[in-house]
Scaffold this motif. Structure first.
Motif, PDB file in Angstrom:
ATOM      1  N   CYS A 302       0.886  -1.382   0.048  1.00 29.04           N
ATOM      2  CA  CYS A 302      -0.134   0.124  -0.140  1.00 29.04           C
ATOM      3  C   CYS A 302       0.968   1.247  -0.140  1.00 29.04           C
ATOM      4  O   CYS A 302       2.140   0.935   0.157  1.00 29.04           O
ATOM      5  N   ALA A 303       0.296   2.359  -0.092  1.00 29.95           N
ATOM      6  CA  ALA A 303       1.127   3.586  -0.191  1.00 29.95           C
ATOM      7  C   ALA A 303       1.997   3.846   1.004  1.00 29.95           C
ATOM      8  O   ALA A 303       3.170   4.163   0.877  1.00 29.95           O
ATOM      9  N   GLU A 304       1.452   3.489   2.228  1.00 31.38           N
ATOM     10  CA  GLU A 304       2.199   3.813   3.370  1.00 31.38           C
ATOM     11  C   GLU A 304       3.398   2.726   3.587  1.00 31.38           C
ATOM     12  O   GLU A 304       4.616   3.010   4.233  1.00 31.38           O
ATOM     13  N   ASP A 307       5.877   3.865   1.203  1.00 34.92           N
ATOM     14  CA  ASP A 307       6.793   5.214   1.707  1.00 34.92           C
ATOM     15  C   ASP A 307       7.783   4.703   2.837  1.00 34.92           C
ATOM     16  O   ASP A 307       9.159   5.148   2.858  1.00 34.92           O
ATOM     17  N   ASP A 314       5.827  10.069  -1.200  1.00 30.53           N
ATOM     18  CA  ASP A 314       5.127  10.435  -2.507  1.00 30.53           C
ATOM     19  C   ASP A 314       4.669   9.269  -3.014  1.00 30.53           C
ATOM     20  O   ASP A 314       4.175   9.104  -4.377  1.00 30.53           O
ATOM     21  N   SER A 315       4.740   8.059  -2.386  1.00 34.16           N
ATOM     22  CA  SER A 315       4.128   6.725  -3.042  1.00 34.16           C
ATOM     23  C   SER A 315       2.762   6.763  -3.635  1.00 34.16           C
ATOM     24  O   SER A 315       2.384   6.190  -4.502  1.00 34.16           O
ATOM     25  N   ALA A 316       1.815   7.453  -2.793  1.00 31.06           N
ATOM     26  CA  ALA A 316       0.515   7.714  -3.119  1.00 31.06           C
ATOM     27  C   ALA A 316       0.269   8.220  -4.497  1.00 31.06           C
ATOM     28  O   ALA A 316      -0.573   7.583  -5.222  1.00 31.06           O
ATOM     29  N   GLU A 317       1.064   9.248  -4.665  1.00 30.13           N
ATOM     30  CA  GLU A 317       0.947   9.914  -5.912  1.00 30.13           C
ATOM     31  C   GLU A 317       1.693   8.889  -7.081  1.00 30.13           C
ATOM     32  O   GLU A 317       0.853   8.757  -8.327  1.00 30.13           O
ATOM     33  N   LEU A 319       1.464   5.642  -7.101  1.00 30.85           N
ATOM     34  CA  LEU A 319       0.619   4.682  -7.298  1.00 30.85           C
ATOM     35  C   LEU A 319      -0.683   5.171  -8.130  1.00 30.85           C
ATOM     36  O   LEU A 319      -1.096   4.358  -9.004  1.00 30.85           O
ATOM     37  N   ARG A 320      -0.949   6.387  -7.834  1.00 28.08           N
ATOM     38  CA  ARG A 320      -2.020   6.927  -9.006  1.00 28.08           C
ATOM     39  C   ARG A 320      -1.683   7.132 -10.287  1.00 28.08           C
ATOM     40  O   ARG A 320      -2.426   6.718 -11.325  1.00 28.08           O
ATOM     41  N   ARG A 337      -6.613   0.200  -1.699  1.00 25.69           N
ATOM     42  CA  ARG A 337      -5.576   0.608  -0.678  1.00 25.69           C
ATOM     43  C   ARG A 337      -4.467  -0.455  -0.841  1.00 25.69           C
ATOM     44  O   ARG A 337      -3.470  -0.043  -1.120  1.00 25.69           O
TER      45      ARG A 337
END
Length: 904
Positions: A302-304, A307, A314-317, A319-320, A337
């Motif tokens: 997952c993003a967390e 990270d 910036d992992s959430a970005e 992944l998007r 998630r």
């Protein structure tokens, strides 16, 4: 359908001048039709946009070609295969207009001139230009001959300006024109309004994944072929990716080695590697490539977590970005998630990873530990090579968690990586791994490991010493039950229950479950019921849904033995209901056991199709948990196959479970008698009485006589079922008196203990035997007892009577007072034709059951409740009955049925 690429005359000459830019490619060789997807696209013809959006190699273009070929005859199509050169909006619009002119030669002459005169370095009012073109196009299009405009590989031309142009084009699309777009990334269009108005049909990666049948159709063309687990592995690793299977075919055809075929499907090798590098990875920005390699070591992320691995925020970005560009990212939950990479994509990334992987795994370990996900934290510590960290984490697992989840496969996998010196270094590790080995039926290893507890005696305090000894007693009780030692089981578990502290509720519950199982084997169902009640109350007090589910499972087993099949099904479903809040991503042995037992009970209530489905579902999870309950699934399925005459499949099921028991190092006492008994059933059905007689004699000597062995844990009533098979053998060998005597004794034993399942089975065998001997009066009397004993739903025993004596059974049911079981049996009997002149159609068994209850004056609601069917189904059956009997009202139907002899 008019196909522009195949028209003749003027259009054909124009195509030649335009260098085939509107040519639709043919379908590739060995293309597997995607009829289910074409149907969805056909349903979208009344809309404005068909969007097919998926990563490289999922068959987007092939689907679009197939769909064009499937269009209704009055449709016309225009194919625009796009390239990077079409990223210039002016060039794209020139191509679009020239293509449309094939249908409307006078369209946009002035507009085309404006485009050709524009200068690329100067602004151009594309939307104003499109507005005029669309107004003119609307004059030429005819709704009765609509046009499908296909933009293939839109991602190659996609850009901000072109996105805006096509958004305007889409918003003002004239009637008679439909847009189909294939792309590797989702166009930057606002589609909410189209979606709300049902003007958009969208297919994504999940839709385009090959189904198992489609995947088999692809690999089925390989002459060498694959079978069994190797084929399942190939399809599972392909993740429904068409290109992956095509590359496997190429590699297989070049290798010519059938045994090498499964290894050919690997993302880090050969053609698949080259394809993924060229088509996916090499065109990504460098920071995104770095993200892929840093996270590829994780099975899920997952993003967390990303990270923490990358020590960035910036992992959430990223992944998007991967989602928007369709980079082989597979979502694992509905909330978006958790993700994983496509199996073959992950292979490639891991094969190219460089740097300190141990550091990445250690960071992941710390993150998982912080989230309370200890099992995954241990896995990461082991991969990092930090065995001491892994051992410390294992110690933080509680016995209660282990005994509730019973996912012993995980602990035993860790055990292989931990040195023995670590395993015996603390009492906590000794107790945990002794329980894991005991639950895995590795009894000698569990006992040996538990013996090391003596090194830590005396304990630092009297309380600690008492707790350690109580845990040893509980474990020893479970080991004794596995070995069939009744007296030691009773002694150890009873003493453990008196000594275990309250906080060791998990071990108390295991002792209660063990004592309940022993009571079933003794035929003392009331005592078993008492242990069940105590276990359920304890599980509810501590509020642990896994232990509650285990208690429901034990209760269901007792109810089943007592013939309460319907109540047992309710109990199983209550247990499954308690587990609904748990993650579907995690494996739970109790969920597997409940699912398997639900299938077993459905088969016992003569619902074999649904039962088989549930058995297969339970087997999948039980195997992953390394749970010995797979015995139930494979043995019941083998028995089902045998009744259906599919003996090869039945013996294959038994061979598979025997193979698993060998791999898992399970002692034969747990499984061999169960498997052998099912084999005897199959041999009798095949007429191989010599084999059945030989093995039934051995089983009878082992589990009967003066010093019988205790029944195995997963079949506590095994000795009685051996006797049922022996009676059947005696009947086949024309020793009717011996069979009759044995069956009457079984009936008496079952009635004395309350074991109605056994009673019904013995009575049904007796009835068939008596009818064959011409003793119908006695058979009629016993049928009444059998129906009474089967009120709880133990219907499977009637299957032999249904097959051998359907007319006699129908006649007998017709003169008896109706009950739910009565109606169920009528529904299972073969259809009988109506009397000539009454109707040309026969009443089905279910319709006869409904008619019986109508004759008793039952309302539709009452019929629904008695037959366990919906109110709508009752009304449908009633309508069919009236139609077939040629009447209009219920009273007329009853009168007509009596006159025809359908009702007594």
């Amino acid at each position: 359908m008019t196909d522009l690429s195949r028209t003749h005359g003027v259009a054909s000459q124009a195509l030649g001048l335009l260098d085939g830019r509107f040519f639709r490619p043919p379908l590739p060789d060995a293309h597997v039709p995607r009829a289910r997807l074409c149907q969805r696209l056909l349903a979208g013809l009344p809309g404005r946009l068909l969007l097919v959006n998926a990563p490289a190699g999922f068959g987007k273009s092939s689907l679009a070609i197939e769909f064009c070929q499937e269009l209704p005859s009055h449709w016309r199509s225009l194919w625009l295969g796009l390239s990077q050169r079409d990223a210039d909006p002016g060039r794209f619009l020139e191509r679009l207009l020239e293509g449309l002119q094939q249908f409307c030669p006078a369209l946009g002459g002035q507009a085309l001139g404006l485009l050709k005169m524009r200068q690329r370095h100067q602004p151009f009012a594309y939307e104003e230009w499109l507005d005029g073109l669309l107004d003119e196009l609307a004059l030429y299009l005819q709704p009765d001959t609509p046009v499908l405009l296909v933009l293939d590989d839109y991602h190659l031309a996609q850009g901000p300006v072109l996105d805006r142009c096509l958004q305007f084009f889409l918003n003002h699309l004239p009637p008679g024109l439909l847009l189909l777009v294939t792309s590797r990334q989702r166009p930057d269009w606002h589609l909410a309004r189209l979606r709300l108005s049902r003007q958009l049909t969208e297919l994504n990666e999940q839709d385009l994944r090959l189904t198992p049948d489609e995947a088999l159709a692809v690999v089925g063309r390989q002459p060498a072929g694959l079978r069994g687990q190797a084929l399942d592995n190939l399809i599972q690793r392909s993740d429904g990716w068409v290109a992956g299977l095509r590359f496997w075919q190429l590699a297989a055809s070049e290798s010519g080695d059938e045994h090498a075929l499964p290894q050919a499907l690997h993302g880090g090798e050969g053609l698949i590697r080259d394809y993924l590098l060229e088509e996916v990875i090499d065109i990504l920005p460098a920071p995104v490539q770095a993200f892929l390699y840093d996270t590829a070591c994780q099975e899920r992320f997952c993003a967390e977590l990303c990270d923490a691995l990358r020590e960035r925020q910036d992992s959430a970005e990223v992944l998007r970005y991967l989602q928007a560009h369709q980079v082989f990212l597979v979502p694992l939950d509905e909330h978006g998630r958790w993700f994983r990479y496509h199996h073959l994509f992950s292979d490639l990334l891991r094969s190219r990873q460089a740097g300190a992987l141990a550091d990445l795994h250690l960071r992941a370990c710390r993150w998982f530990e912080g989230q309370g996900l200890l099992d995954e934290a241990v896995e990461q510590a082991l991969r990092a090579g930090h065995l001491d960290v892994a051992a410390d984490l294992v110690q933080s697992l509680s016995e209660e968690q282990l005994l509730a989840e019973q996912n012993v496969g995980m602990l035993l996998r860790w055990k292989m990586d931990l040195p023995d010196s670590l395993l015996i270094s603390t009492p906590r590790l000794i107790v945990l791994y002794s329980w894991a080995l005991g639950l895995a039926c590795q009894l000698d290893a569990a006992e040996e490991l538990a013996s090391h507890l003596s090194r830590f005696l005396p304990a630092p305090s009297a309380t600690a010493q008492k707790s350690m000894l109580a845990q040893w007693l509980a474990l020893s009780g479970v080991i004794a039950r596995g070995r069939g030692d009744r007296e030691r089981t009773l002694a150890y578990c009873s003493e453990a229950l008196q000594s275990l502290p309250c906080k060791r509720y998990g071990q108390r519950l295991v002792c209660l479950s063990t004592l309940s199982n022993l009571a079933i084997a003794d035929g003392d169902f009331w005592r078993a019921r008492g242990w069940n009640r105590e276990a359920l109350e304890l599980a509810q007090r501590v509020g642990n849904p896994l232990f509650e589910a285990l208690a429901h499972y034990d209760r269901a087993r007792v109810l089943h033995a007592r013939g309460e099949v319907f109540r047992a099904l309710d109990e199983v479903r209550q247990g499954l209901q308690r587990l609904q809040g748990l993650s579907s991503q995690r494996l739970y042995a109790v969920r597997a056991r409940l699912t398997l037992y639900e299938g077993y009970l459905l088969v016992a209530s003569l619902q074999p199709t649904l039962g088989r489905t549930r058995l297969r579902a339970g087997l999948s999870e039980a195997r992953s948990c390394r749970d010995i309950s797979v015995l139930i699934g494979h043995c019941v399925i083998a028995s089902l196959d045998g009744r259906e005459g599919r003996f090869a499949e039945a013996f294959a099921e038994l061979a598979e479970v025997e193979r698993l028991m060998h791999i898992w190092d399970v002692p034969p006492i747990f499984y061999l008698a169960m498997i052998t008994l099912v084999k005897c059933e199959l041999w009798l059905a095949q007429g191989r009485t010599d084999l059945a007689e030989s093995w039934l004699l051995r089983l009878g000597q082992t589990y009967g006589g003066e010093q019988p062995a205790a029944a195995p844990e997963f079949h506590p009533l095994l000795p009685l079922h051996i006797e049922l098979q022996q009676a059947l053998l005696e009947r086949v060998l024309a020793r009717a008196k011996d069979a009759e005597s044995r069956l009457y004794a079984l009936v008496e034993r079952g009635q004395a203990s309350g074991g109605m399942t056994l009673v019904v089975s013995a009575l049904c065998q007796l009835i068939a035997l008596l009818l064959a001997e011409g003793q119908e009066a006695q058979a009629v009397r016993l049928l009444g007892q059998a129906l009474e004993a089967a009120q709880g739903g133990a219907l499977q025993a009637f299957q032999r009577l249904i097959g051998e004596q359907p007319h006699w059974l129908r006649e007998q049911l017709g003169v008896r007072a109706a009950c739910p079981v009565h109606a169920e049996l009528l529904a299972l009997l073969p259809e009988i034709p109506a009397t000539p002149g009454a109707s040309t159609e026969a009443l089905s068994g279910r319709e006869l059951a409904v008619l019986e209850l109508i004759a008793q004056g039952c309302s539709n609601q009452q019929i629904s409740e008695r037959l366990f069917i919906s109110l709508h189904t009752v009304k449908t059956h009633a309508s069919h009955i009236n139609s077939k009997l040629g009447v209009e009202r219920r009273t007329q139907a009853v009168a007509r049925a009596k006159s025809l002899g359908l009702l007594a």
